[in-house]
Design a protein around this motif. Structure first.
Motif, short mmCIF file in Angstrom:
data_model
loop_
_atom_site.label_atom_id
_atom_site.label_comp_id
_atom_site.label_asym_id
_atom_site.label_seq_id
_atom_site.Cartn_x
_atom_site.Cartn_y
_atom_site.Cartn_z
N THR A 1 60.18 80.69 -8.18
CA THR A 1 61.04 79.61 -8.65
C THR A 1 62.30 79.50 -7.79
N GLU A 2 62.84 80.61 -7.31
CA GLU A 2 64.02 80.58 -6.45
C GLU A 2 63.73 79.86 -5.13
N ILE A 3 62.58 80.16 -4.53
CA ILE A 3 62.23 79.53 -3.25
C ILE A 3 61.96 78.04 -3.45
N VAL A 4 61.22 77.69 -4.48
CA VAL A 4 60.96 76.28 -4.74
C VAL A 4 62.27 75.53 -4.98
N LYS A 5 63.16 76.11 -5.74
CA LYS A 5 64.47 75.48 -6.01
C LYS A 5 65.28 75.36 -4.72
N LEU A 6 65.32 76.41 -3.92
CA LEU A 6 66.04 76.38 -2.65
C LEU A 6 65.55 75.22 -1.78
N LEU A 7 64.25 75.08 -1.65
CA LEU A 7 63.69 74.03 -0.80
C LEU A 7 63.92 72.65 -1.41
N HIS A 8 63.71 72.54 -2.71
CA HIS A 8 63.94 71.26 -3.39
C HIS A 8 65.40 70.84 -3.25
N ASP A 9 66.32 71.76 -3.52
CA ASP A 9 67.75 71.44 -3.41
C ASP A 9 68.14 71.10 -1.98
N VAL B 1 48.04 76.80 -15.15
CA VAL B 1 47.73 77.36 -16.47
C VAL B 1 48.99 77.75 -17.24
N GLY B 2 50.15 77.73 -16.57
CA GLY B 2 51.41 77.96 -17.25
C GLY B 2 51.73 79.40 -17.57
N GLU B 3 51.08 80.33 -16.86
CA GLU B 3 51.35 81.75 -17.07
C GLU B 3 50.95 82.54 -15.83
N LEU C 1 57.55 80.22 -15.34
CA LEU C 1 58.74 80.65 -16.09
C LEU C 1 59.47 79.47 -16.73
N GLY C 2 58.71 78.51 -17.21
CA GLY C 2 59.29 77.35 -17.88
C GLY C 2 59.83 76.28 -16.95
N MET C 3 59.82 76.53 -15.65
CA MET C 3 60.31 75.55 -14.66
C MET C 3 59.15 74.67 -14.22
N THR C 4 59.36 73.37 -14.21
CA THR C 4 58.35 72.45 -13.70
C THR C 4 58.25 72.62 -12.20
#
Length: 167
Positions: free
Chosen positions: A8-16, A33-35, A125-128
């Protein structure tokens, strides 16, 4: 190994940073599958090839460096490694006006097609999280002898989506 918080940190870093990325491979299955269903040794990311210079700079600033010992490598894909051993398996996509995309397969001009419906979202972890669709995941898991991880991943798609897989 990659932990969910690191994904999630890497995805957020790249998205931001303005980069469009989609999670594939095992983490892509887990997003669908959400888990978290198993340990993951790397993170597969499909990215918009026009944003690759920005993507590389953001990842370098986060401590990743391109590995040049990976076969097959460019133009189909490239790997960046963090000093702690985490690998990012990066796949450049060229998008078409209809929302479909292609990924280079080799130096001869062959491509891997991604139909427009290959792109969806899941959660980690609940993040789309933008990720590859179940159908695209099944498509990419054809034509080779599956590993235990591949069998596990396809079982997760059967369990959650009720879709047929070839193994």
């Amino acid at each position: 190994m990659f932990e969910a918080t690191e994904v999630t940190e890497i995805v957020k870093l790249l998205h931001d940073g303005g980069c469009r990325v989609w999670v594939g491979g095992g983490w892509g299955i887990d997003a669908l599958v959400g888990e978290v269903t198993r340990p993951h040794r790397d993170l597969d990311l499909m990215h918009d090839a026009t944003q690759e210079p920005t993507l590389i700079k953001l990842l370098e600033n986060a401590g990743f460096a391109e590995r040049h010992d990976i076969v097959p490598g460019r133009p189909a894909r490239f790997v960046m490694r963090h000093p702690d051993g985490r690998d990012l398996d990066l796949h450049p996509l060229t998008f078409r006006p209809d929302g479909s995309a292609v990924q280079p397969a080799n130096d001869q001009g062959d491509v891997f097609p991604y139909p427009a419906d290959a792109f969806t979202t899941g959660t980690i972890l609940g993040m789309t999280i933008a990720c590859l669709s179940a159908g695209q995941q099944v498509h990419f898991h054809q034509g080779y002898e599956p590993t235990d991880r591949d069998r596990h991943d396809m079982a997760q798609l059967r369990r959650v989506y009720g879709i047929a897989t070839h193994f």
